[in-house]
Design a protein around this motif. Structure first.
Motif, PDB file in Angstrom:
ATOM      1  N   ASP A   6       1.138   5.450   7.913  1.00 43.88           N
ATOM      2  CA  ASP A   6       1.313   4.362   6.938  1.00 43.88           C
ATOM      3  C   ASP A   6       1.970   4.859   5.652  1.00 43.88           C
ATOM      4  O   ASP A   6       2.884   4.228   5.112  1.00 43.88           O
ATOM      5  CB  ASP A   6      -0.039   3.746   6.564  1.00 43.88           C
ATOM      6  N   SER A   7       1.491   5.979   5.173  1.00 43.57           N
ATOM      7  CA  SER A   7       1.989   6.489   3.905  1.00 43.57           C
ATOM      8  C   SER A   7       3.435   6.960   4.035  1.00 43.57           C
ATOM      9  O   SER A   7       4.291   6.639   3.193  1.00 43.57           O
ATOM     10  CB  SER A   7       1.098   7.640   3.440  1.00 43.57           C
ATOM     11  N   ALA A   8       3.720   7.671   5.117  1.00 40.36           N
ATOM     12  CA  ALA A   8       5.087   8.167   5.336  1.00 40.36           C
ATOM     13  C   ALA A   8       6.060   7.003   5.490  1.00 40.36           C
ATOM     14  O   ALA A   8       7.133   6.994   4.870  1.00 40.36           O
ATOM     15  CB  ALA A   8       5.122   9.059   6.571  1.00 40.36           C
ATOM     16  N   ALA A   9       5.703   6.020   6.287  1.00 38.86           N
ATOM     17  CA  ALA A   9       6.580   4.872   6.507  1.00 38.86           C
ATOM     18  C   ALA A   9       6.833   4.145   5.186  1.00 38.86           C
ATOM     19  O   ALA A   9       7.961   3.744   4.882  1.00 38.86           O
ATOM     20  CB  ALA A   9       5.964   3.925   7.538  1.00 38.86           C
ATOM     21  N   SER A  10       5.788   3.994   4.381  1.00 39.46           N
ATOM     22  CA  SER A  10       5.933   3.323   3.083  1.00 39.46           C
ATOM     23  C   SER A  10       6.859   4.129   2.176  1.00 39.46           C
ATOM     24  O   SER A  10       7.678   3.572   1.442  1.00 39.46           O
ATOM     25  CB  SER A  10       4.572   3.175   2.406  1.00 39.46           C
ATOM     26  N   TYR A  11       6.695   5.443   2.237  1.00 40.72           N
ATOM     27  CA  TYR A  11       7.556   6.311   1.430  1.00 40.72           C
ATOM     28  C   TYR A  11       9.023   6.090   1.772  1.00 40.72           C
ATOM     29  O   TYR A  11       9.859   5.909   0.877  1.00 40.72           O
ATOM     30  CB  TYR A  11       7.163   7.772   1.663  1.00 40.72           C
ATOM     31  N   ILE A  66       3.794  -5.566   5.479  1.00 42.90           N
ATOM     32  CA  ILE A  66       4.008  -4.181   5.038  1.00 42.90           C
ATOM     33  C   ILE A  66       3.421  -4.004   3.642  1.00 42.90           C
ATOM     34  O   ILE A  66       2.722  -3.030   3.360  1.00 42.90           O
ATOM     35  CB  ILE A  66       5.518  -3.835   5.048  1.00 42.90           C
ATOM     36  N   LYS A  67       3.699  -4.985   2.797  1.00 40.97           N
ATOM     37  CA  LYS A  67       3.235  -4.914   1.417  1.00 40.97           C
ATOM     38  C   LYS A  67       1.717  -4.815   1.324  1.00 40.97           C
ATOM     39  O   LYS A  67       1.173  -4.058   0.530  1.00 40.97           O
ATOM     40  CB  LYS A  67       3.704  -6.158   0.662  1.00 40.97           C
ATOM     41  N   GLU A  68       1.043  -5.610   2.145  1.00 40.05           N
ATOM     42  CA  GLU A  68      -0.422  -5.687   2.025  1.00 40.05           C
ATOM     43  C   GLU A  68      -1.151  -4.636   2.849  1.00 40.05           C
ATOM     44  O   GLU A  68      -2.206  -4.156   2.444  1.00 40.05           O
ATOM     45  CB  GLU A  68      -0.900  -7.086   2.449  1.00 40.05           C
ATOM     46  N   ARG A  79      -1.700   2.210   1.247  1.00 37.35           N
ATOM     47  CA  ARG A  79      -2.073   3.534   1.749  1.00 37.35           C
ATOM     48  C   ARG A  79      -1.148   4.624   1.199  1.00 37.35           C
ATOM     49  O   ARG A  79      -1.478   5.805   1.226  1.00 37.35           O
ATOM     50  CB  ARG A  79      -2.023   3.527   3.271  1.00 37.35           C
ATOM     51  N   PHE A  80      -0.009   4.204   0.683  1.00 42.13           N
ATOM     52  CA  PHE A  80       0.959   5.108   0.076  1.00 42.13           C
ATOM     53  C   PHE A  80       0.655   5.250  -1.420  1.00 42.13           C
ATOM     54  O   PHE A  80       0.582   6.361  -1.961  1.00 42.13           O
ATOM     55  CB  PHE A  80       2.351   4.500   0.307  1.00 42.13           C
ATOM     56  N   LEU A  81       0.420   4.137  -2.077  1.00 39.41           N
ATOM     57  CA  LEU A  81       0.241   4.147  -3.527  1.00 39.41           C
ATOM     58  C   LEU A  81      -1.206   4.378  -3.938  1.00 39.41           C
ATOM     59  O   LEU A  81      -1.488   4.813  -5.042  1.00 39.41           O
ATOM     60  CB  LEU A  81       0.737   2.827  -4.124  1.00 39.41           C
ATOM     61  N   ASP A  82      -2.113   4.040  -3.051  1.00 39.56           N
ATOM     62  CA  ASP A  82      -3.532   4.078  -3.416  1.00 39.56           C
ATOM     63  C   ASP A  82      -4.359   4.586  -2.228  1.00 39.56           C
ATOM     64  O   ASP A  82      -5.196   3.870  -1.682  1.00 39.56           O
ATOM     65  CB  ASP A  82      -3.949   2.645  -3.818  1.00 39.56           C
ATOM     66  N   PRO A  83      -4.104   5.834  -1.835  1.00 35.79           N
ATOM     67  CA  PRO A  83      -4.810   6.365  -0.653  1.00 35.79           C
ATOM     68  C   PRO A  83      -6.297   6.559  -0.924  1.00 35.79           C
ATOM     69  O   PRO A  83      -6.730   6.613  -2.072  1.00 35.79           O
ATOM     70  CB  PRO A  83      -4.121   7.710  -0.418  1.00 35.79           C
TER      71      PRO A  83
END
Lengths: 334, 334
Positions: A169-174, A187-189, A194-198
């Motif tokens: 999740d974090s990598a994909a968001s990055y 994707i936003k929710e 998980r990328f900005l607020d793990p």
């Protein structure tokens, strides 16, 4: 110019331990584990980890100051979770540019407090300095016992490999952020937080540490590939991971598809998932699965521990078996 | 733009403690003391301190990489000394510019190891990051007991105020360096090492903590004035210091004279001496003086604790009594 791993080696070579250090940078196994371990008496151990966040290197420009404050805590608590240690507290050495707004600082502090409280701990000390970039160097201290301590050293052939939560999740968001992809509400929710607020998996760690069923544990901060490499080296084992078992959200595939990236590369070589990767004694796995709901756990089997000679492999959905590379993210490269 | 003390207040306001924190940023007395204190069982305590060094803000350009590495350890161990805690170990979050030479890094590491070993402890963990400036954020962890813990909270009227070593060497050297003063051999050999290569008074602290004669202790990192202010606030007392008793090397006067600076200002408002300032129960002082040599201690009486109402004063050699200001060095000012 040295790479991150070369710099670590310079410190490993120069820093000598003392007898009270059970696991540390200068001990053989220390470098493979997620935190240092200090003996305080016959049975009790301190687990200590330090992790620095620099705005320019670690923080996407869309992160709020509150998220930055929270992340500075979470990255450290995640290492305590990896070692089965209950947080005693966090101290934070802080560097701020002299023109940083008071309101921004206030929100960073609020984020730190909120994250620490969510892990039933607190920030109890710190130091303030003037720096060019925003620097948050946290140190988390946790307590455990010789019986409860998790390391990466004792995985055995036949053990079940499992992870908490979902991967990628974090990598994909990055990559979505980096490529300025327009984000669907899903994707936003679901993925972006998980990328900005793990979150650190400390709750899961503290449940599992009392069961004597975990043979190794680590947190996935540098990609599954690098985590398997470290556990494999420390335990002298190999891994056979199955792609079809990996818990991956549809949105990760969606992003990978749009950007023409290999989703598996995101999971193996990107990191920042902050999920735990555990090996469980095989004769305890069925019991654990049966009791998962009652224990309020969500673990997914992703493969098995195998002989060191077989190395670290992943069986793709196509049944092809490929090597997992021993690589992780290196800040000092390029 | 906020001052250092305003930033600290923002954190104090936002960070909530947990019950296991005996002294911390959010506790009334925490902010006056040199480190946080964590309860680990009924009797034993952890003392934890973190201190960041940034090259641009903290390091004179004549410092060698080895001295930088040593200082990153010493500033932290000095806070453990202030609290009467025996070092268990240090972890270090490190930021390096990507073009920093391997040899330079190697010498920083050697300095860290040498300093840690000189305090009978070690660096056992860390984190490496890419940053614009050299950043060394150390966290030292020490152990003590409720009986042995030093704080700034319990100085009482009539107690003797004393310091280890000499005062002003570091400040005088700083001004000599800043003003490119040509240095006599005496200054170079006697005073300058205290600026570039300071030592933490952990040995003295561990001797004194077992005697039950110390009513308060702190390390002089921000100038005597600021240290007296903090102890005075925490203990609700005032201080009467005597200029004629202050242990000051001739070279400090020599430098002050050449630069037309007030040597007393250096001692009161500059800091980085890393000496301990202690208050000793008055009925124990004579005994302590008699046993000083046997105990291998070098303490100098500099004044007495007085009533809070009298404030913090210094009696000059001219017999004039003047106020000691509540000010210390602020990195964020100008």
């Amino acid at each position: 110019m040295a790479t991150e791993k070369e710099i670590i080696d310079i410190f490993r070579k120069n820093l000598k331990g003392t007898p009270n250090i059970l696991l540390g940078i200068s001990s053989e196994m220390g470098v493979f584990n997620d935190a240092g371990v200090v003996e305080i008496d016959g049975e009790n151990l301190l687990v200590v980890t330090t992790d620095m966040i620099g705005y320019k290197t670690h923080i996407p420009d869309i992160a709020t100051p509150k998220q930055i404050g929270k992340k500075s805590i979470t990255v450290n608590i995640s290492d305590l979770a990896a070692m089965g240690a209950k947080p005693l507290g966090v101290v934070m050495s802080i560097g701020f540019p002299s023109d940083l707004e008071t309101q921004y600082i206030d929100k960073i502090a609020k984020g730190m407090n909120e994250a620490a409280a969510s892990y039933s701990t607190c920030v109890f000390g710190g130091d303030i300095n003037k720096t060019d970039d925003i620097i948050l160097a946290g140190t988390a201290i946790g307590k455990t016992s010789k019986k409860q301590l998790f390391t990466r050293n004792d995985a055995e052939e036949g053990d079940i490999v499992c992870v908490t939560g979902n991967l990628g999740d974090s990598a994909a968001s990055y990559y979505a952020w980096k490529n300025q992809l327009s984000l669907s509400p899903n994707i936003k929710e679901k993925i972006f937080p998980r990328f900005l607020d793990p979150k650190a998996r400390i709750r899961e760690s503290l449940i599992l540490r009392d069961m004597q069923i975990v043979s190794s544990c680590g947190d996935i901060s540098d990609g599954l590939g690098w985590e398997l490499y470290k556990t494999g080296k420390a335990s002298k084992v190999g891994f056979e991971i199955r792609e079809d078992l990996l818990p991956i959200n549809d949105e990760v595939y969606e992003i990978a598809d749009k950007l023409n990236l290999n989703p598996l590369d995101m999971i193996l070589y990107h990191g920042e998932d902050f999920e735990l990767i555990l090996t469980i004694k095989s004769n305890k796995w069925d019991w654990l699965v049966e009791n998962m709901e009652k224990l309020d756990l969500n673990l997914t089997k992703i493969g098995e521990v195998c002989s060191k000679n077989l190395g670290n492999k992943i069986i793709l959905k196509s049944k092809t078996k490929i090597n997992i590379e021993n690589k992780g993210y290196d800040q000092f490269k390029k």
